[in-house]
Structure formats: structure tokens, C-alpha cells
Design a protein around this motif. Structure first.
Motif, PDB file in Angstrom:
ATOM      1  N   VAL A 247      16.677  65.287  76.381  1.00 54.38           N
ATOM      2  CA  VAL A 247      16.473  64.201  75.433  1.00 54.38           C
ATOM      3  C   VAL A 247      15.524  64.727  74.370  1.00 54.38           C
ATOM      4  O   VAL A 247      14.387  65.083  74.687  1.00 54.38           O
ATOM      5  CB  VAL A 247      15.877  62.947  76.105  1.00 54.38           C
ATOM      6  N   PRO A 248      15.943  64.818  73.117  1.00 56.83           N
ATOM      7  CA  PRO A 248      15.070  65.382  72.077  1.00 56.83           C
ATOM      8  C   PRO A 248      13.766  64.605  71.959  1.00 56.83           C
ATOM      9  O   PRO A 248      13.731  63.376  72.086  1.00 56.83           O
ATOM     10  CB  PRO A 248      15.911  65.238  70.800  1.00 56.83           C
ATOM     11  N   GLU A 249      12.715  65.334  71.703  1.00 56.94           N
ATOM     12  CA  GLU A 249      11.384  64.743  71.569  1.00 56.94           C
ATOM     13  C   GLU A 249      10.666  65.441  70.416  1.00 56.94           C
ATOM     14  O   GLU A 249      10.762  66.668  70.253  1.00 56.94           O
ATOM     15  CB  GLU A 249      10.611  64.929  72.875  1.00 56.94           C
ATOM     16  N   PHE A 250       9.959  64.652  69.626  1.00 53.29           N
ATOM     17  CA  PHE A 250       9.246  65.193  68.479  1.00 53.29           C
ATOM     18  C   PHE A 250       7.737  65.105  68.656  1.00 53.29           C
ATOM     19  O   PHE A 250       7.220  64.166  69.255  1.00 53.29           O
ATOM     20  CB  PHE A 250       9.601  64.409  67.199  1.00 53.29           C
ATOM     21  N   ARG A 251       7.044  66.107  68.114  1.00 54.94           N
ATOM     22  CA  ARG A 251       5.628  65.952  67.801  1.00 54.94           C
ATOM     23  C   ARG A 251       5.552  65.468  66.375  1.00 54.94           C
ATOM     24  O   ARG A 251       6.311  65.941  65.514  1.00 54.94           O
ATOM     25  CB  ARG A 251       4.886  67.277  67.965  1.00 54.94           C
ATOM     26  N   ALA A 252       4.626  64.554  66.085  1.00 51.13           N
ATOM     27  CA  ALA A 252       4.576  63.950  64.758  1.00 51.13           C
ATOM     28  C   ALA A 252       3.148  63.886  64.249  1.00 51.13           C
ATOM     29  O   ALA A 252       2.212  63.643  65.017  1.00 51.13           O
ATOM     30  CB  ALA A 252       5.176  62.545  64.784  1.00 51.13           C
ATOM     31  N   ALA A 253       2.995  64.104  62.948  1.00 54.90           N
ATOM     32  CA  ALA A 253       1.687  64.021  62.307  1.00 54.90           C
ATOM     33  C   ALA A 253       1.820  63.245  61.009  1.00 54.90           C
ATOM     34  O   ALA A 253       2.758  63.475  60.227  1.00 54.90           O
ATOM     35  CB  ALA A 253       1.124  65.414  62.037  1.00 54.90           C
ATOM     36  N   LEU A 254       0.879  62.320  60.782  1.00 55.02           N
ATOM     37  CA  LEU A 254       0.866  61.485  59.583  1.00 55.02           C
ATOM     38  C   LEU A 254      -0.435  61.687  58.821  1.00 55.02           C
ATOM     39  O   LEU A 254      -1.533  61.636  59.395  1.00 55.02           O
ATOM     40  CB  LEU A 254       0.999  60.007  59.955  1.00 55.02           C
ATOM     41  N   GLY A 275      -0.657  70.812  47.142  1.00 55.75           N
ATOM     42  CA  GLY A 275      -1.960  70.206  47.378  1.00 55.75           C
ATOM     43  C   GLY A 275      -2.404  70.354  48.817  1.00 55.75           C
ATOM     44  O   GLY A 275      -1.614  70.725  49.707  1.00 55.75           O
ATOM     45  N   ASP A 276      -3.660  70.055  49.051  1.00 62.14           N
ATOM     46  CA  ASP A 276      -4.249  70.214  50.379  1.00 62.14           C
ATOM     47  C   ASP A 276      -3.630  69.270  51.400  1.00 62.14           C
ATOM     48  O   ASP A 276      -3.634  69.559  52.598  1.00 62.14           O
ATOM     49  CB  ASP A 276      -5.764  69.982  50.289  1.00 62.14           C
ATOM     50  N   VAL A 277      -3.092  68.136  50.937  1.00 62.16           N
ATOM     51  CA  VAL A 277      -2.516  67.160  51.865  1.00 62.16           C
ATOM     52  C   VAL A 277      -1.376  67.780  52.665  1.00 62.16           C
ATOM     53  O   VAL A 277      -1.256  67.551  53.881  1.00 62.16           O
ATOM     54  CB  VAL A 277      -2.030  65.912  51.102  1.00 62.16           C
ATOM     55  N   MET A 278      -0.533  68.568  52.004  1.00 63.72           N
ATOM     56  CA  MET A 278       0.593  69.200  52.695  1.00 63.72           C
ATOM     57  C   MET A 278       0.092  70.154  53.780  1.00 63.72           C
ATOM     58  O   MET A 278       0.569  70.135  54.921  1.00 63.72           O
ATOM     59  CB  MET A 278       1.462  69.947  51.695  1.00 63.72           C
ATOM     60  N   ASN A 279      -0.865  70.979  53.431  1.00 64.01           N
ATOM     61  CA  ASN A 279      -1.415  71.940  54.385  1.00 64.01           C
ATOM     62  C   ASN A 279      -2.084  71.224  55.550  1.00 64.01           C
ATOM     63  O   ASN A 279      -1.915  71.595  56.710  1.00 64.01           O
ATOM     64  CB  ASN A 279      -2.414  72.860  53.678  1.00 64.01           C
ATOM     65  N   ALA A 280      -2.847  70.176  55.241  1.00 63.58           N
ATOM     66  CA  ALA A 280      -3.560  69.441  56.289  1.00 63.58           C
ATOM     67  C   ALA A 280      -2.590  68.752  57.248  1.00 63.58           C
ATOM     68  O   ALA A 280      -2.812  68.720  58.461  1.00 63.58           O
ATOM     69  CB  ALA A 280      -4.505  68.413  55.662  1.00 63.58           C
ATOM     70  N   THR A 281      -1.493  68.188  56.716  1.00 58.35           N
ATOM     71  CA  THR A 281      -0.519  67.512  57.581  1.00 58.35           C
ATOM     72  C   THR A 281       0.153  68.513  58.516  1.00 58.35           C
ATOM     73  O   THR A 281       0.375  68.230  59.704  1.00 58.35           O
ATOM     74  CB  THR A 281       0.551  66.794  56.739  1.00 58.35           C
ATOM     75  N   SER A 282       0.470  69.691  57.993  1.00 63.33           N
ATOM     76  CA  SER A 282       1.062  70.734  58.822  1.00 63.33           C
ATOM     77  C   SER A 282       0.109  71.143  59.943  1.00 63.33           C
ATOM     78  O   SER A 282       0.518  71.298  61.102  1.00 63.33           O
ATOM     79  CB  SER A 282       1.419  71.943  57.954  1.00 63.33           C
ATOM     80  N   GLU A 285      -0.096  68.492  62.616  1.00 65.87           N
ATOM     81  CA  GLU A 285       1.032  68.559  63.565  1.00 65.87           C
ATOM     82  C   GLU A 285       0.781  69.641  64.613  1.00 65.87           C
ATOM     83  O   GLU A 285       1.079  69.465  65.793  1.00 65.87           O
ATOM     84  CB  GLU A 285       2.319  68.833  62.791  1.00 65.87           C
ATOM     85  N   GLY A 286       0.192  70.769  64.200  1.00 65.30           N
ATOM     86  CA  GLY A 286      -0.130  71.816  65.155  1.00 65.30           C
ATOM     87  C   GLY A 286      -1.180  71.375  66.163  1.00 65.30           C
ATOM     88  O   GLY A 286      -1.204  71.858  67.305  1.00 65.30           O
ATOM     89  N   LEU A 287      -2.045  70.452  65.768  1.00 64.30           N
ATOM     90  CA  LEU A 287      -3.081  69.955  66.669  1.00 64.30           C
ATOM     91  C   LEU A 287      -2.487  69.148  67.826  1.00 64.30           C
ATOM     92  O   LEU A 287      -3.132  68.983  68.864  1.00 64.30           O
ATOM     93  CB  LEU A 287      -4.077  69.093  65.879  1.00 64.30           C
ATOM     94  N   CYS A 288      -1.265  68.647  67.648  1.00 63.88           N
ATOM     95  CA  CYS A 288      -0.606  67.914  68.743  1.00 63.88           C
ATOM     96  C   CYS A 288      -0.544  68.774  69.999  1.00 63.88           C
ATOM     97  O   CYS A 288      -0.745  68.282  71.120  1.00 63.88           O
ATOM     98  CB  CYS A 288       0.805  67.501  68.330  1.00 63.88           C
ATOM     99  N   ARG A 289      -0.259  70.076  69.836  1.00 61.85           N
ATOM    100  CA  ARG A 289      -0.171  70.961  70.995  1.00 61.85           C
ATOM    101  C   ARG A 289      -1.513  71.069  71.699  1.00 61.85           C
ATOM    102  O   ARG A 289      -1.590  71.035  72.933  1.00 61.85           O
ATOM    103  CB  ARG A 289       0.289  72.349  70.551  1.00 61.85           C
TER     104      ARG A 289
END
Length: 365
Positions: A247-254, A275-282, A285-289
Motif C-alpha cells: 500500500v503506497p505511503e508518503f512522507r510529507a512536509a508542509l 528561494g529558501d522556502v523550497m530548500n527548507a521544505t525539501s 521532508e528529509g527530517l521525517c526519516r
């Protein structure tokens, strides 16, 4: 039918009506009203065929053919739709007494009319394919020249990363992984549209969704979208397991804030965000791990949200240093109350455990 879908078909009908009126002007086929009626009806029928709404099984079979055979068969199908459509519209017009023709003249279209209709529908189909490739919002922006010059704007970004895709590809091969990604990306499209977001890019197994800030915050659409996607995937768990074993599962960052939006590229144009917002959101998402959480949101964005959707719980995780950054960010985890999720999905704990075990057997990336 959603307002977006209604608008789409209204535009198709209006465009077809314009070309229908133009045909009457060019070939002196009588009152423009008849050309408008023909054009609107034929364009809607032809685009419905091209998008697989009419003759869906035939369209599915076509996609399995080699390219040249596909093009030939697709054009034959389009020709049949146009001819039948013109005959139906002609018979209706004859029945209503709107045309001074015999029944045979009304239902048997002239060759030049058929050729004209095929050229117009091919043109419309090509434009729509470009629109589908780059996204409706980006297509509109490119046509209007909205971002010819860089523009500063505030947006909300949602980064989604498919869990376990690397392991799945290693176990089943790249073609199987591509089929999985194709079906997953197709499944999330409807929840994104329903929450008025736009899919900006696919990067490997990652999806980038965005909203203008106020639209994303209103009714907490950006948060609602995340959990609507999770529920949509979960609702089809038996089908996912039968086809892919998971069952597919996503990690998500907002996260959200000010970005510079501009049209970039020479041979291939696209709308890009800087802008920094794009880098910070990426990085978020890595922090989810690291945190073991599925959905993270920055405190900066959460603080601007009037209220969260019903059933969504927030857990403060404190401040974290994101990879590649020196400043810390206050982060919160979002989750749906388990009992509420089970009621919505109609899935009991036993079924949920079965699906999870099936996924863990393949590991996580």
C-alpha cells in the motif's frame, strides 16, 4: 462534477463553437448558428474520445500498440467519432427543422467538413497534451506571460516522497517501479485538484504541490490535501496489495513563505520557484526519516493557519537543525486520529495490520 471540470468542458465547447462558426464563414454553409452547434458538439465528443471518456476500453488497447500503429488506430477512431457525431447532430438539427436539407443531406457530412473537423480536433488535442504535460496552471501562466519577468509571491509547498520506492525497484525492477509510480501519481491527482492545489513537478518518486498562500491556508486546504491523499490510497489497499504487494505511503512536509517565481528555459520552458522556502521544505521532508514522523509542518506555516481540519492532531517536536542549514526550525508533526481514520476508511485494525506487514516486507528507502 467539480467547477474546474465544468469550466474545462465549457471552454472546449466554446472553442469548438468558434471554429464551427468560422467554418460557416469560410465555406458559406449557411447560418452561423448551425456551425456553432456542430462545432460545440463535435469538439466535446472528440476530446471526450481522446481523453478516454468515450470508448475507454478501445483507448486502453491503443496504448499497448507500437507508436505508428497507435497513431493510425487513434486517428481512425477519431474519424469514426467525428462522422458519427456529425450524423447525430445533423439528424437532431433536421428533426428540429433548423436546416433546409433532406434527412440524408443532414446526416451525411461533406468530406471537407469532416477534414476540417479532424484538423480542428487534432489542434485542440495537441494543445491539451501540452497543457497536461506541464500542468494547467503553468500552461495558463505561460500563455498569459505572467512570469516572463520574475515575480515575488507567497506560496505554500507540499513535498511528498514515496516511502520504500528504492527498495521496491531493487526487488522488482525499474519497469515495475515505474508502473507503481505512474498509478500512485494518478491516484493523488484528484485529491490535489479537489483541494485546489497544483502539481508543480515530479522528481523521481517525489511530488511537489503548491498553492498561493491564502488559497492554501483557507480551510487548511494544504493540510486537508495531505490526509485526503493518504485516505485515497488507503481506501484502495486491497487493490494495491493485489497489484503491487504494497500500500503506497508518503512522507510529507508542509512549509510556506515568499518565493520568486519566473519562467525559465529556452528550448523547453517551465515555471520555476526560487528561494529558501523550497530548500527548507525539501530539508523538512528529509527530517521525517530522522523523527519517524509521516507528516511534518513548520511552525511558521502552522501559526498562519486559522484552524486545522477536524480530526487532525498536532504534536510539537521542538526546534531542529535541518540538513545543510545553520538556523533551526520549529517543527510539528500532524496525524489523523486513528479511530476517525478507521471510521472514514471503513477498515478495521486487522486489515490495516495486514497491509502494513505487506509493505514492511519490502523495506523502506
Amino acid at each position: 462534477m467539480s467547477s474546474t471540470t465544468s469550466t474545462f468542458w465549457a471552454v472546449i465547447a466554446a472553442t469548438g463553437a468558434f471554429f464551427g462558426a468560422l467554418y460557416g464563414t469560410l465555406f458559406h454553409e449557411g447560418p452561423a448558428l448551425l456551425g456553432i452547434a456542430y462545432g460545440a458538439c463535435i469538439s466535446v465528443l472528440a476530446i471526450s474520445y481522446e481523453r478516454g471518456i468515450i470508448l475507454p476500453r478501445y483507448s486502453q488497447c491503443l496504448r499497448r500498440l507500437p507508436t505508428l500503429a497507435y497513431l493510425a488506430a487513434a486517428e481512425l477512431g477519431l474519424l469514426a467519432v467525428v462522422v458519427v457525431g456529425m450524423a447525430v447532430v445533423g439528424s437532431l438539427i433536421w428533426t428540429l427543422g433548423l436546416a433546409d436539407k433532406t434527412l440524408m443531406e443532414a446526416v451525411a457530412p461533406r468530406p471537407e467538413a469532416v477534414l476540417y473537423a479532424l484538423v480542428v480536433t487534432a489542434f485542440l488535442g495537441s494543445v491539451l497534451r501540452v497543457r497536461d504535460l506541464i500542468g494547467s496552471a503553468a500552461f495558463s501562466s505561460l500563455i498569459l506571460g505572467r512570469y516572463h519577468h520574475p515575480v515575488s509571491e507567497e506560496r505554500v509547498f507540499l513535498f511528498l516522497d514515496l516511502v520504500g520506492s528504492t527498495t521496491y525497484a531493487e526487488a522488482h525492477g525499474d519497469f515495475a517501479a515505474q508502473e507503481l509510480l505512474r498509478d500512485v501519481f494518478a491516484a493523488i491527482a484528484e485529491p490535489v485538484r479537489r483541494h485546489r492545489g497544483q502539481i508543480d513537478d515530479y522528481i523521481g518518486d517525489q511530488v511537489i504541490v503548491s498553492w498561493p498562500l491564502q488559497r492554501g491556508l483557507e480551510r487548511a486546504r494544504c493540510v486537508g490535501c495531505v490526509f485526503a491523499i493518504r485516505r485515497a490510497l488507503d481506501a484502495e489497499r486491497r487493490d494495491w496489495i493485489a497489484r503491487f504487494g504494497i500500500v503506497p505511503e508518503f512522507r510529507a512536509a508542509l512549509h510556506g513563505g515568499s518565493v520568486v517565481t519566473a519562467e525559465v528555459g529556452v528550448d523547453r520552458h517551465k515555471i520555476a520557484y526560487f528561494g529558501d522556502v523550497m530548500n527548507a521544505t525539501s530539508r523538512l521532508e528529509g527530517l521525517c526519516r530522522q523523527t519517524g514522523q509521516s507528516v511534518l509542518i513548520s511552525e511558521a506555516l502552522l501559526a498562519r493557519m486559522p484552524a486545522l481540519p477536524d480530526g487532525i492532531e498536532v504534536e510539537a517536536l521542538g526546534r531542529h537543525v535541518l540538513r545543510g542549514r545553520t538556523r533551526t526550525m520549529a517543527v510539528h508533526a500532524l496525524r489523523e486520529r486513528r479511530n476517525l481514520a478507521l471510521i472514514r476508511d471503513g477498515v478495521g485494525p486487522v486489515h490495516r495490520q495486514h497491509a502494513s506487514l505487506g509493505f514492511r516486507a519490502l523495506g523502506r528507502s
